[in-house]
Design a protein around this motif. Structure first.
Motif, PDB file in Angstrom:
ATOM      1  N   MET A  14      44.094  36.856  42.463  1.00 36.98           N
ATOM      2  CA  MET A  14      44.205  38.098  43.226  1.00 36.98           C
ATOM      3  C   MET A  14      43.423  37.990  44.524  1.00 36.98           C
ATOM      4  O   MET A  14      42.317  37.443  44.576  1.00 36.98           O
ATOM      5  CB  MET A  14      43.698  39.291  42.404  1.00 36.98           C
ATOM      6  N   ARG A  15      44.009  38.488  45.605  1.00 39.02           N
ATOM      7  CA  ARG A  15      43.380  38.453  46.921  1.00 39.02           C
ATOM      8  C   ARG A  15      42.726  39.799  47.216  1.00 39.02           C
ATOM      9  O   ARG A  15      43.365  40.845  47.105  1.00 39.02           O
ATOM     10  CB  ARG A  15      44.412  38.123  48.003  1.00 39.02           C
ATOM     11  N   VAL A  16      41.455  39.756  47.605  1.00 37.80           N
ATOM     12  CA  VAL A  16      40.707  40.968  47.931  1.00 37.80           C
ATOM     13  C   VAL A  16      40.096  40.798  49.311  1.00 37.80           C
ATOM     14  O   VAL A  16      39.487  39.764  49.611  1.00 37.80           O
ATOM     15  CB  VAL A  16      39.597  41.233  46.891  1.00 37.80           C
ATOM     16  N   THR A  17      40.272  41.789  50.170  1.00 35.14           N
ATOM     17  CA  THR A  17      39.701  41.758  51.522  1.00 35.14           C
ATOM     18  C   THR A  17      38.809  42.976  51.729  1.00 35.14           C
ATOM     19  O   THR A  17      39.021  44.035  51.125  1.00 35.14           O
ATOM     20  CB  THR A  17      40.796  41.733  52.598  1.00 35.14           C
ATOM     21  N   LEU A  18      37.820  42.818  52.602  1.00 32.03           N
ATOM     22  CA  LEU A  18      36.892  43.897  52.902  1.00 32.03           C
ATOM     23  C   LEU A  18      36.382  43.732  54.329  1.00 32.03           C
ATOM     24  O   LEU A  18      35.782  42.701  54.664  1.00 32.03           O
ATOM     25  CB  LEU A  18      35.725  43.858  51.901  1.00 32.03           C
ATOM     26  N   ASP A  19      36.657  44.717  55.161  1.00 31.79           N
ATOM     27  CA  ASP A  19      36.181  44.710  56.555  1.00 31.79           C
ATOM     28  C   ASP A  19      36.535  43.415  57.279  1.00 31.79           C
ATOM     29  O   ASP A  19      35.752  42.890  58.085  1.00 31.79           O
ATOM     30  CB  ASP A  19      34.667  44.928  56.602  1.00 31.79           C
ATOM     31  N   GLY A  20      37.718  42.874  56.980  1.00 34.23           N
ATOM     32  CA  GLY A  20      38.172  41.663  57.652  1.00 34.23           C
ATOM     33  C   GLY A  20      37.684  40.373  57.029  1.00 34.23           C
ATOM     34  O   GLY A  20      38.019  39.284  57.519  1.00 34.23           O
ATOM     35  N   PHE A  21      36.915  40.454  55.959  1.00 32.55           N
ATOM     36  CA  PHE A  21      36.436  39.263  55.255  1.00 32.55           C
ATOM     37  C   PHE A  21      37.187  39.095  53.933  1.00 32.55           C
ATOM     38  O   PHE A  21      37.540  40.077  53.280  1.00 32.55           O
ATOM     39  CB  PHE A  21      34.933  39.368  54.964  1.00 32.55           C
ATOM     40  N   GLU A  22      37.417  37.844  53.562  1.00 28.67           N
ATOM     41  CA  GLU A  22      38.045  37.520  52.277  1.00 28.67           C
ATOM     42  C   GLU A  22      36.955  37.450  51.206  1.00 28.67           C
ATOM     43  O   GLU A  22      35.986  36.688  51.328  1.00 28.67           O
ATOM     44  CB  GLU A  22      38.762  36.167  52.348  1.00 28.67           C
ATOM     45  N   ILE A  23      37.128  38.228  50.143  1.00 29.60           N
ATOM     46  CA  ILE A  23      36.181  38.195  49.037  1.00 29.60           C
ATOM     47  C   ILE A  23      36.759  37.256  47.971  1.00 29.60           C
ATOM     48  O   ILE A  23      37.529  37.669  47.108  1.00 29.60           O
ATOM     49  CB  ILE A  23      35.919  39.601  48.470  1.00 29.60           C
ATOM     50  N   ILE A  24      36.409  35.993  48.079  1.00 30.76           N
ATOM     51  CA  ILE A  24      36.927  34.995  47.144  1.00 30.76           C
ATOM     52  C   ILE A  24      36.057  34.982  45.880  1.00 30.76           C
ATOM     53  O   ILE A  24      34.982  35.583  45.857  1.00 30.76           O
ATOM     54  CB  ILE A  24      36.991  33.604  47.807  1.00 30.76           C
ATOM     55  N   PRO A  25      36.511  34.309  44.816  1.00 33.40           N
ATOM     56  CA  PRO A  25      35.754  34.349  43.563  1.00 33.40           C
ATOM     57  C   PRO A  25      34.269  34.029  43.692  1.00 33.40           C
ATOM     58  O   PRO A  25      33.431  34.742  43.113  1.00 33.40           O
ATOM     59  CB  PRO A  25      36.493  33.323  42.691  1.00 33.40           C
ATOM     60  N   PHE A  26      33.902  32.996  44.442  1.00 30.47           N
ATOM     61  CA  PHE A  26      32.486  32.620  44.533  1.00 30.47           C
ATOM     62  C   PHE A  26      31.668  33.653  45.303  1.00 30.47           C
ATOM     63  O   PHE A  26      30.438  33.687  45.191  1.00 30.47           O
ATOM     64  CB  PHE A  26      32.350  31.237  45.188  1.00 30.47           C
ATOM     65  N   MET A  27      32.328  34.519  46.043  1.00 27.73           N
ATOM     66  CA  MET A  27      31.650  35.579  46.786  1.00 27.73           C
ATOM     67  C   MET A  27      31.324  36.774  45.886  1.00 27.73           C
ATOM     68  O   MET A  27      30.615  37.689  46.295  1.00 27.73           O
ATOM     69  CB  MET A  27      32.521  36.016  47.966  1.00 27.73           C
ATOM     70  N   GLY A  28      31.849  36.784  44.658  1.00 29.47           N
ATOM     71  CA  GLY A  28      31.542  37.896  43.762  1.00 29.47           C
ATOM     72  C   GLY A  28      32.710  38.408  42.957  1.00 29.47           C
ATOM     73  O   GLY A  28      32.682  39.551  42.486  1.00 29.47           O
ATOM     74  N   LEU A  29      33.747  37.595  42.771  1.00 29.41           N
ATOM     75  CA  LEU A  29      34.914  38.004  41.981  1.00 29.41           C
ATOM     76  C   LEU A  29      35.172  37.012  40.846  1.00 29.41           C
ATOM     77  O   LEU A  29      36.280  36.515  40.682  1.00 29.41           O
ATOM     78  CB  LEU A  29      36.152  38.134  42.871  1.00 29.41           C
ATOM     79  N   THR A  30      34.133  36.713  40.098  1.00 31.10           N
ATOM     80  CA  THR A  30      34.248  35.831  38.943  1.00 31.10           C
ATOM     81  C   THR A  30      33.791  36.573  37.691  1.00 31.10           C
ATOM     82  O   THR A  30      32.643  37.038  37.624  1.00 31.10           O
ATOM     83  CB  THR A  30      33.409  34.555  39.117  1.00 31.10           C
ATOM     84  N   SER A  31      34.670  36.692  36.706  1.00 31.07           N
ATOM     85  CA  SER A  31      34.286  37.251  35.413  1.00 31.07           C
ATOM     86  C   SER A  31      33.460  36.219  34.653  1.00 31.07           C
ATOM     87  O   SER A  31      33.667  35.011  34.799  1.00 31.07           O
ATOM     88  CB  SER A  31      35.530  37.601  34.591  1.00 31.07           C
ATOM     89  N   TRP A  32      32.543  36.690  33.809  1.00 35.20           N
ATOM     90  CA  TRP A  32      31.759  35.752  33.003  1.00 35.20           C
ATOM     91  C   TRP A  32      31.267  36.421  31.722  1.00 35.20           C
ATOM     92  O   TRP A  32      31.117  37.647  31.659  1.00 35.20           O
ATOM     93  CB  TRP A  32      30.566  35.192  33.792  1.00 35.20           C
ATOM     94  N   VAL A  33      31.051  35.600  30.720  1.00 37.49           N
ATOM     95  CA  VAL A  33      30.370  36.023  29.494  1.00 37.49           C
ATOM     96  C   VAL A  33      29.375  34.931  29.130  1.00 37.49           C
ATOM     97  O   VAL A  33      29.665  33.742  29.254  1.00 37.49           O
ATOM     98  CB  VAL A  33      31.332  36.282  28.316  1.00 37.49           C
ATOM     99  N   SER A  34      28.186  35.340  28.696  1.00 34.82           N
ATOM    100  CA  SER A  34      27.156  34.395  28.291  1.00 34.82           C
ATOM    101  C   SER A  34      26.763  34.650  26.843  1.00 34.82           C
ATOM    102  O   SER A  34      26.701  35.804  26.401  1.00 34.82           O
ATOM    103  CB  SER A  34      25.915  34.521  29.182  1.00 34.82           C
ATOM    104  N   PHE A  35      26.479  33.573  26.119  1.00 34.32           N
ATOM    105  CA  PHE A  35      26.114  33.630  24.710  1.00 34.32           C
ATOM    106  C   PHE A  35      24.716  33.042  24.523  1.00 34.32           C
ATOM    107  O   PHE A  35      24.384  32.003  25.101  1.00 34.32           O
ATOM    108  CB  PHE A  35      27.087  32.814  23.860  1.00 34.32           C
ATOM    109  N   LYS A  36      23.924  33.695  23.665  1.00 33.05           N
ATOM    110  CA  LYS A  36      22.605  33.172  23.324  1.00 33.05           C
ATOM    111  C   LYS A  36      22.324  33.445  21.855  1.00 33.05           C
ATOM    112  O   LYS A  36      22.602  34.544  21.358  1.00 33.05           O
ATOM    113  CB  LYS A  36      21.526  33.819  24.205  1.00 33.05           C
ATOM    114  N   GLN A  37      21.783  32.455  21.166  1.00 33.64           N
ATOM    115  CA  GLN A  37      21.506  32.590  19.745  1.00 33.64           C
ATOM    116  C   GLN A  37      20.185  33.305  19.521  1.00 33.64           C
ATOM    117  O   GLN A  37      19.167  32.956  20.124  1.00 33.64           O
ATOM    118  CB  GLN A  37      21.462  31.218  19.074  1.00 33.64           C
TER     119      GLN A  37
END
Length: 272
Positions: A31-54
């Motif tokens: 999915m492509r997301v733009t804001l104020d003329g900038f491309e918000i790519i995954p590494f800029m803050g569009l990455t889902s994540w889950v973390s596991f700890k025992q």
């Protein structure tokens, strides 16, 4: 000890291990997301994540799921059916096109149950997008930032990827535990961190990110960001049952890269 192989098999994702935490990431590159003329790519803050700890008796999952508006209902239903807490649903940006929301999840149970729940959330989102595809994200952005001066101001080493310079700052001097999770220590790999992401040029850069704050730090951080012409986008919780309570603040700014970094450094200094 976590059975990382079982978690990766159940989710269909390859994880990254940091200490005793396994983190699985899903960049929203479809999915492509733009804001104020900038491309918000995954590494800029569009990455889902889950973390596991025992923990002592069970594993704990914490995560942040990126959702478009038409994905919210199905993603949330999948989380609830998996007996996960939906600890927050909120924005990280304003004026972005299309609208993006972030659903935080948390759970303590058998690791296979948690992994199955995470898989169901990601599958629910995939089903929606297969029915209603959108324009994909750009693979990278054009950026000519001079990293060393920014690293000197932030006082931390950044990671450059796809045209984005990103800093992730943990807070080991302020330990946080999950009281419901058997006093499990929650660290940066579980989502307890401050981060900054820059793109653009030295003269005109965009920065976004997230501050992890104690309650008595919120006012001073907001004051310094506003003084530096950085927009405060959202102030909210990400977790349940944490001690001490942690508040998260999302921000967005456009301007001279070093001036933005200096404003963020002043806000960070109020937390010391």
């Amino acid at each position: 000890m976590l059975n990382t192989q079982a978690i990766e098999s159940l989710t269909g994702l390859k994880g990254q291990t940091t200490g005793d935490v396994l983190k699985l990431s899903v960049p929203r590159s479809e999915m492509r997301v733009t804001l104020d003329g900038f491309e918000i790519i995954p590494f800029m803050g569009l990455t889902s994540w889950v973390s596991f700890k025992q923990g002592a008796h069970h594993a704990t999952l914490m995560g942040d799921i990126v959702v478009l508006e038409d994905e919210i209902e199905d993603a949330m239903a999948a989380a609830i059916q998996a007996n996960l807490y939906v600890t927050a649903l909120h924005n990280h940006f304003v004026r972005e096109q299309p609208r993006v929301m972030f659903m935080h999840v948390e759970g303590t149970a058998d690791e296979t149950a948690l992994a199955t729940g995470a898989h169901r959330i990601f599958e629910a989102i995939k089903i929606v997008r297969r029915k209603h595809p959108v324009e994909p994200a750009m693979k990278k952005v054009n950026s000519s930032l001079d990293a060393p001066p920014l690293e000197a101001i932030v006082e931390h080493k950044g990671e450059s990827k796809d045209g984005v310079l990103k800093f992730v700052l943990g807070r080991p001097s302020v330990p946080v535990v999950c009281t419901r999770c058997g006093e499990l220590n929650i660290d940066a790999a579980m989502g307890y961190n401050t981060w900054l992401a820059f793109q653009g040029t030295d003269e005109r850069a965009a920065v976004c990110g997230d501050f992890a704050m104690l309650e008595n730090e919120v006012r001073s951080v907001i004051r310094e960001l506003q003084a530096g012409a950085i927009e405060v986008i959202a102030v909210h919780n990400h977790m349940f049952f944490e001690d001490p309570r942690i508040i998260f603040l999302h921000y967005w700014g456009i301007g001279n890269a070093q001036a933005l970094a200096q404003s963020l450094r002043r806000a960070l200094n109020t937390q010391q």
